[in-house]
Design an enzyme around this catalytic site. Structure first.
Site, PDB file in Angstrom:
ATOM      1  N   TYR A  16     -21.763  39.781 -44.230  1.00 58.08           N
ATOM      2  CA  TYR A  16     -21.186  38.629 -43.548  1.00 58.08           C
ATOM      3  C   TYR A  16     -22.140  37.901 -42.607  1.00 58.08           C
ATOM      4  CZ  TYR A  16     -16.810  40.426 -45.387  1.00 58.08           C
ATOM      5  OH  TYR A  16     -15.830  40.856 -46.230  1.00 58.08           O
ATOM      6  N   PRO A  35     -10.851  34.876 -47.161  1.00 59.51           N
ATOM      7  CA  PRO A  35      -9.702  35.002 -48.062  1.00 59.51           C
ATOM      8  C   PRO A  35      -8.451  34.441 -47.406  1.00 59.51           C
ATOM      9  CG  PRO A  35     -10.141  37.098 -47.001  1.00 59.51           C
ATOM     10  CD  PRO A  35     -11.180  36.133 -46.494  1.00 59.51           C
ATOM     11  N   HIS A  45     -13.226  37.038 -42.499  1.00 57.22           N
ATOM     12  CA  HIS A  45     -13.217  38.356 -43.139  1.00 57.22           C
ATOM     13  C   HIS A  45     -14.046  39.421 -42.418  1.00 57.22           C
ATOM     14  CE1 HIS A  45     -12.220  40.992 -46.292  1.00 57.22           C
ATOM     15  NE2 HIS A  45     -12.564  40.289 -47.332  1.00 57.22           N
ATOM     16  N   SER A  61     -10.984  42.103 -56.643  1.00 53.78           N
ATOM     17  CA  SER A  61     -10.323  42.930 -55.635  1.00 53.78           C
ATOM     18  C   SER A  61      -8.844  43.036 -55.968  1.00 53.78           C
ATOM     19  CB  SER A  61     -10.489  42.307 -54.248  1.00 53.78           C
ATOM     20  OG  SER A  61      -9.933  43.138 -53.259  1.00 53.78           O
TER      21      SER A  61
END
Length: 627
Positions: free
Chosen positions: A90, A103, A329, A537
């Site tokens: 990240y 997300p 996230h 995912s």
């Protein structure tokens, strides 16, 4: 306090009671790395890679030294990979957060007759958020236990306590994940409400009293009225947070030169969360379009500026009934988002809206709008590109109940189906990412299940290249081998023995030691291994909602799926600018593959039943031996 065997924890889990994440054996990781990559690169590339790996693992070589240093790091830290992983995944990433990283969870569509009803929904939601936050503040959240593979293990709960206390601060080269520290005399807690691209401070504690739902509604109505009366040409500063991270850091540096802007930024950065009151999107409210509204707000001409992407939790309430959560996230994983949002939706269903209007003991002070002083340089930076090709697809032919009836893992089955769909579209297999929780360990986040196995490739080839020449019994055998390979890798990943975190740790330790980067990490195969063209995912829910996200590479797909008893929700994303991808084409191939896999299983069952009637000893065993 450690949880004893058989004892049910009464409050939060003590992460210190959980085991530390293990460092896998070097030999095991290197062997598995070669196995994972052999069928994904050319024979020549693989020969070169194998030689590099053998040199790396030689006695007294670089691998042995780095492994030793990694074991030392494990002894000194709660989680040896956490900081490395957070930066790599990240904080070092310079891409914009919306679509590329953040997300979203899309709530069931709401029906609001007018704006007043949408504000009531927002007030009820905020009331639920404050209830949930009070539970977090009291460390009263029940401990999560692992489900699926190796179920029953207590999980690390630390990610939950970052939901409303974190902020991602944009940096020129690397972002910082800021954790808010409580002071002796904390200021009144507040939420930031975004409305018509402007930001308002909604204090939720006034005179040491938490606002009730009726008061919250009163304040939201005031905010909506204030927004209606504003000049439509005010700058949409929120758009800056949707830019690349370096670009946003540069813009932020310009903003904070002015004290007014500094004060406004401070209020946003310290808030509990955002509530974004969106205008109607003006598009048909399909699942796909609702997902797009969550992911990017429909662009600057719609609700794209009605966001602040650096804040972990942004609850969106659209006047047209498009509602959900956008999450930054870096502080937590999808399952934490699911658990929080499921709590909120159940709270709203089970706790009737408490909106009995009564005169407040004291008149509530009006919420205040945040002001900005916008230089010409800042004005020039405002903008957003829409490039996302999203397809939300509900596969209705069957769900996880059918897959379980075949004595197969639903997740493994769906992963093999994704491999089949990609191969059918592209005639090749590519590095695939499937997130696996490692919350069984202290401060655990995720590792990668490498779903592009050689066994999956053998199966998909039998279903495509060998569609007519390979007998069903052989296809079924290959399907079982692919399912078993996927399941075995899943177990390795969730028990801390996968390869991606280990290789990352070895690479970063070398950098810490200021060594020249080992050849294993400059090799083309390693670059290919980390280009996740298929990023997947599983995000299951018990409430009627779904999660989605964008691709992680320009020529890739994001594939999030939610297996339910009798259907499966897929959210497939790609970029329109890529000539190699098309979400609709992928979804069509996925549907075809899932139907073919069902038909294959049904034929196999019929053949097995027929064989058993003739000879009871002929019944194949459940782990996939030949029928």
């Amino acid at each position: 306090m450690p949880v004893l065997d058989g004892e049910q924890p009464k409050g939060h889990s003590d992460s210190q009671a959980l085991p530390k994440l293990p460092v896998p054996m070097l030999e095991q990781t290197l062997d598995m790395y070669l196995k994972c990559m052999e069928h994904l690169v050319t024979p020549e590339e693989f020969r070169k890679t194998r030689a590099i790996v053998e040199k790396f693992r030689a006695p007294g070589g670089q691998g042995e030294l780095l492994q030793k240093k990694l074991l030392e790091r494990r002894d000194k830290t709660d989680n040896w990979v956490y900081d490395y992983w957070l930066e790599d995944m990240y904080l070092n990433n310079r891409l914009a957060l919306p679509v590329n990283s953040s997300p979203v969870m899309v709530f069931p569509e709401q029906t609001f007759r007018d704006r007043s009803e949408s504000l009531r929904f927002a007030a009820h939601l905020i009331s639920g958020v404050l209830e949930y936050k009070a539970m977090l503040d009291g460390r009263a959240l029940p401990v999560d236990y692992a489900r699926g593979q190796l179920a029953g293990t207590p999980l690390c709960m630390e990610q939950y306590y970052r939901l409303f206390t974190s902020y991602r601060l944009a940096g020129l080269k690397k972002d910082i994940l800021v954790a808010q520290k409580s002071s002796v005399m904390p200021e009144p807690e507040h939420i930031i409400v975004a409305c018509k691209n402007q930001f308002f401070v909604l204090d939720v504690v006034i005179n040491f009293r938490r606002l009730n739902e009726s008061d919250l509604l009163t304040q939201l109505e005031k905010i909506a009225k204030m927004a209606d009366n504003l000049d439509e040409n005010l700058p949409s500063i929120g758009l800056l947070t949707s830019d690349g991270r370096t670009e946003w850091a540069e813009a932020r540096a310009l903003l904070i030169k002015d004290s007014t802007n500094r004060d406004s930024l401070d209020m946003i950065e310290r808030c509990i969360c955002l509530v974004c009151l969106d205008n109607a999107s003006g598009v048909e409210l399909t699942d796909t379009n609702r997902a797009l509204q969550m992911l990017h707000g429909g662009g600057p001409e719609n609700n794209g500026g009605n966001r602040w992407y650096d804040k972990p939790m942004q609850f969106v309430v659209g006047v047209d009934g498009v509602c959900g959560v956008v999450c930054e996230h870096s502080p937590f994983e999808g399952i934490v988002l699911v658990q929080c949002t499921e709590y909120l939706l159940k709270y709203m269903r089970g706790s009737p809206s408490k909106l009995v209007r009564a005169a407040s003991v004291t008149e509530l002070p009006a919420p205040r709008r945040l002001h900005w002083k916008c230089s010409p340089e800042i004005q020039a930076l405002l903008g957003l590109v829409k490039n996302l090709d999203m397809d939300v697809f509900k596969f209705k032919a069957y769900g996880k109940n059918f897959i379980k009836s075949q004595r197969m893992s639903p997740d493994a089955f769906i992963q093999v189906a994704l491999q089949l769909a990609f191969y059918r579209c592209n005639g090749r297999q590519v590095s695939t990412y499937e997130s696996a929780s490692i919350r069984r360990f202290r401060e655990g986040r995720v590792d990668n299940i490498r779903s592009a196995t050689a066994e999956a490739l053998a199966f998909v080839k039998s279903m495509t290249d060998g569609k007519t020449s390979v007998p069903d019994s052989e296809k079924m055998k290959k399907l079982w081998e692919a399912i078993n390979a996927q399941t075995n890798f899943t177990i390795l990943a969730i028990t801390g023995k996968a390869i991606d975190n280990h290789l990352l740790g070895l690479r970063e330790i070398a950098q810490d030691l200021k060594m020249e980067k080992p050849e294993i990490f400059t090799d083309k195969t390693y670059q290919i291994s980390n280009q996740f063209i298929l990023s997947t995912s599983q995000v299951p829910t018990t409430v009627d909602m779904f999660c989605c996200y964008g691709p992680v590479v320009p020529n890739g797909y994001g594939a999030c799926y939610n297996p339910q008893a009798n259907h499966i929700i897929f959210c497939v994303s790609s970029f329109r600018e890529s000539t190699e991808t098309c979400s609709a084409v992928f979804v069509k191939a996925l549907e075809e593959g899932l139907l073919e896999m069902r038909d294959l299983c049904c034929k196999w069952n019929m053949a097995a039943k027929s064989a058993e009637q003739k000879d009871p000893a002929a019944r194949p065993v459940k782990n996939g031996s030949k029928p």
